[in-house]
Motif scaffolding. Structure first.
Motif, PDB file in Angstrom:
ATOM      1  N   MET A  60     -13.110  -3.178   9.268  1.00 22.12           N
ATOM      2  CA  MET A  60     -12.947  -2.179   8.211  1.00 22.12           C
ATOM      3  C   MET A  60     -13.411  -0.829   8.706  1.00 22.12           C
ATOM      4  O   MET A  60     -14.469  -0.714   9.312  1.00 22.12           O
ATOM      5  N   ASN A  61     -12.639   0.207   8.457  1.00 19.29           N
ATOM      6  CA  ASN A  61     -13.038   1.573   8.785  1.00 19.29           C
ATOM      7  C   ASN A  61     -13.761   2.179   7.585  1.00 19.29           C
ATOM      8  O   ASN A  61     -13.411   1.912   6.431  1.00 19.29           O
ATOM      9  N   MET A  62     -14.788   2.984   7.834  1.00 19.58           N
ATOM     10  CA  MET A  62     -15.569   3.561   6.747  1.00 19.58           C
ATOM     11  C   MET A  62     -14.738   4.433   5.815  1.00 19.58           C
ATOM     12  O   MET A  62     -15.138   4.686   4.670  1.00 19.58           O
ATOM     13  N   THR A  63     -13.585   4.891   6.259  1.00 21.70           N
ATOM     14  CA  THR A  63     -12.745   5.742   5.411  1.00 21.70           C
ATOM     15  C   THR A  63     -11.719   4.943   4.608  1.00 21.70           C
ATOM     16  O   THR A  63     -10.919   5.529   3.875  1.00 21.70           O
ATOM     17  N   SER A  64     -11.733   3.612   4.712  1.00 17.37           N
ATOM     18  CA  SER A  64     -10.706   2.792   4.062  1.00 17.37           C
ATOM     19  C   SER A  64     -10.717   2.936   2.543  1.00 17.37           C
ATOM     20  O   SER A  64      -9.656   3.018   1.910  1.00 17.37           O
ATOM     21  N   THR A  65     -11.892   2.930   1.927  1.00 14.27           N
ATOM     22  CA  THR A  65     -11.951   3.049   0.469  1.00 14.27           C
ATOM     23  C   THR A  65     -11.481   4.435   0.023  1.00 14.27           C
ATOM     24  O   THR A  65     -10.905   4.588  -1.054  1.00 14.27           O
ATOM     25  N   GLN A  66     -11.746   5.428   0.837  1.00 15.33           N
ATOM     26  CA  GLN A  66     -11.284   6.790   0.559  1.00 15.33           C
ATOM     27  C   GLN A  66      -9.746   6.820   0.518  1.00 15.33           C
ATOM     28  O   GLN A  66      -9.142   7.444  -0.362  1.00 15.33           O
ATOM     29  N   SER A  67      -9.105   6.129   1.456  1.00 12.78           N
ATOM     30  CA  SER A  67      -7.642   6.062   1.486  1.00 12.78           C
ATOM     31  C   SER A  67      -7.097   5.356   0.253  1.00 12.78           C
ATOM     32  O   SER A  67      -6.067   5.752  -0.305  1.00 12.78           O
ATOM     33  N   LEU A  68      -7.800   4.317  -0.190  1.00  9.02           N
ATOM     34  CA  LEU A  68      -7.372   3.577  -1.374  1.00  9.02           C
ATOM     35  C   LEU A  68      -7.413   4.459  -2.620  1.00  9.02           C
ATOM     36  O   LEU A  68      -6.479   4.433  -3.437  1.00  9.02           O
ATOM     37  N   ARG A  69      -8.471   5.255  -2.766  1.00 19.18           N
ATOM     38  CA  ARG A  69      -8.566   6.127  -3.941  1.00 19.18           C
ATOM     39  C   ARG A  69      -7.515   7.230  -3.918  1.00 19.18           C
ATOM     40  O   ARG A  69      -7.089   7.709  -4.965  1.00 19.18           O
ATOM     41  N   ALA A  70      -7.101   7.645  -2.726  1.00 18.48           N
ATOM     42  CA  ALA A  70      -6.036   8.646  -2.643  1.00 18.48           C
ATOM     43  C   ALA A  70      -4.738   8.110  -3.246  1.00 18.48           C
ATOM     44  O   ALA A  70      -3.902   8.890  -3.734  1.00 18.48           O
ATOM     45  N   GLN A  71      -4.586   6.791  -3.241  1.00 15.33           N
ATOM     46  CA  GLN A  71      -3.400   6.172  -3.833  1.00 15.33           C
ATOM     47  C   GLN A  71      -3.582   5.884  -5.316  1.00 15.33           C
ATOM     48  O   GLN A  71      -2.651   6.050  -6.101  1.00 15.33           O
ATOM     49  N   THR A  72      -4.785   5.444  -5.709  1.00 12.07           N
ATOM     50  CA  THR A  72      -4.995   5.002  -7.092  1.00 12.07           C
ATOM     51  C   THR A  72      -5.403   6.125  -8.046  1.00 12.07           C
ATOM     52  O   THR A  72      -5.107   6.059  -9.239  1.00 12.07           O
TER      53      THR A  72
END
Length: 467
Positions: A1-13
């Motif tokens: 997991m990359n530390m920025t993964s959750t950030q990418s998810l919120r950009a979509q949701t």
């Protein structure tokens, strides 16, 4: 997991939710994801995963974008203190040999180049990859480069969510210098957990108070000197969580803060750049064990040792830690070296003890220990007592060589108290071996960027004044 993964998810949701707010810029989640991808792409044009990008870290969106871009692209982010002298910076750059260095005057230009670079979808997949490197001072005073992988901070995010009442709905107010790991961590945790970030360009007490009082629910990362300044300027009226670390604050001052600002209670952790979280304190812990550093953080085991043997409760020894949040090691000749024992416990040389309920008490740092008349004395222990004296704002204990004692204890202090009054106060609380032999009243004491006493500078002042 990359530390920025959750950030990418919120950009979509939730693309239009606020992610980062600076003095002149507001980034939604979708815009921040875009700028992060562009920063990663720009870095990949300059080098390759594994390279170090060093920069003079100002509290600006460009610095945070480069951090996120480095994490995404697999680079190692190395923030440097803007207040370093040219010689100090040159020494660190020579040790680290970064592939890229961005100076203070280059940051704005780099920000423009990032915005013009086509975004990259590349995301480095290895959580064991080194993403962050900095420097601590060794016992000799020579900078020691340390390194961390993403996994260690991902585990610290888990510990933070387990140990502290954080929901991700708070606004993270970052006013401390982000070259300091506490404030960099605060921003990284906010991006991971979904907290909007208010990034202030510098710590100005009145501006910070205004920012906190206009925020519905905040988490504020602070060192004691910041809280003292806020208290002197009138304090807080809003609700939130104050996350305290750095130099030790007296139990009395912590309790005074809790009494004055019940809607902004203190949560504290003891740790180090090499260790991350070790132990933590909640408001209930302040009531039970106000002088302690709390109980072990989630996933952490603590053992107090002397000469390789574990010590029972209340006996002072060296604090050893076993944790999934440890750093990757000190960097020597381009390689990380971590001196772990067979049982995987590690120490940074702090001295302390555990009580019968497992609360940790830190006595001092072994590298600062003074040996006077054959007795081991920790400066922090004396300082915690002296600042309780009426009229003393801050105290710093150091030593100078002495032909009879080995080392002679010297006290510098700031405040209105007379040396006679302070000496009389100390006699009531300190054993003869721990009593300073010289007392020097000063207008200011040298501090590090995190508000800790700059001990080497204090010792230099003592030698200049007394030898």
């Amino acid at each position: 997991m990359n530390m920025t993964s959750t950030q990418s998810l919120r950009a979509q949701t939730c693309p239009e939710s606020i992610c980062v707010h600076t003095k002149n810029e507001v980034f939604t989640c979708s815009r921040w994801e875009d700028i992060t991808k562009r920063a990663a792409a720009w870095l990949l044009l300059q080098g390759q995963p594994g390279d170090i990008v060093a920069l003079t870290a100002q509290n600006r969106w460009e610095t945070l974008a480069l951090f996120c871009g480095a994490v995404r692209a697999g680079f190692t982010f190395m923030p440097l203190d803007p207040r370093m002298t040219h010689a100090e910076r040159a020494e660190r750059l020579q040790l680290a040999k970064p592939a890229l260095f961005i100076g203070e005057d280059d940051l704005s230009q780099i920000g423009g180049l990032i915005q013009k670079t086509a975004p990259s979808s590349y995301c480095h997949p290895d959580s064991e990859a080194i993403f962050y490197s900095g420097f601590t001072s060794g016992s000799s005073g020579t900078p020691k480069q340390f390194a961390r992988n993403q996994f260690s901070w991902l585990k610290s995010f888990e510990a933070g969510l387990a140990d502290f009442p954080l929901t991700g709905q708070e606004t993270a107010v970052i006013a401390g210098p982000i070259h300091h790991s506490l404030f960099l961590y605060g921003m990284a945790f906010a991006l991971f957990s979904g907290q909007p970030i208010v990034l202030m360009d510098k710590f100005l007490p009145q501006s910070v108070i205004e920012a906190l009082n206009t925020t519905e629910s905040f988490v504020f990362y602070a060192v004691p000197t910041m809280l003292e300044a806020i208290d002197q300027q009138g304090g807080l009226a809003s609700a939130g969580l104050v996350f305290l670390s750095g130099a030790g604050w007296t139990a009395e001052r912590k309790q005074q803060w809790m009494n004055s600002y019940p809607k902004a209670p203190l949560y504290e952790f003891y740790g180090a750049s090499e260790l991350s979280f070790v132990s933590y304190m909640t408001p209930n812990d302040y009531k039970k064990r106000p002088a302690s550093s709390g109980k072990p953080s989630t996933g952490v085991k603590i053992d107090i040792r002397s000469n390789g043997k574990s010590l029972p409760a209340h006996q002072i020894g060296t604090v050893f830690v076993k944790s999934p949040m440890l750093f990757s090691g000190y960097v020597k000749q381009g390689l990380c070296q971590l001196d772990l024992g067979e049982d995987e416990f590690y120490t940074v040389g702090d001295a302390g003890y555990l009580d019968e309920e497992g609360y940790l008490y830190i006595v001092g740092r072994e590298q600062f220990m003074i040996i006077t008349g054959g007795v081991n004395v920790y400066p922090e222990e004396i300082e915690r007592i002296l600042v309780k004296c009426p009229g003393v704002e801050l105290a710093a204990i150091t030593s100078i060589p002495d032909p009879w004692l080995g080392e002679r204890i010297v006290c510098f202090y700031k405040g209105k108290a007379s040396t006679t009054a302070l000496r009389a106060f100390a006699k009531q609380a300190l054993s003869v071996q721990k009593m300073p032999r010289r007392w020097i009243q000063v207008n200011e004491l040298p501090l590090t960027s995190s508000g800790k006493i700059a001990r080497k500078e204090v010792q230099k002042k003592a030698k200049e004044a007394l030898q």
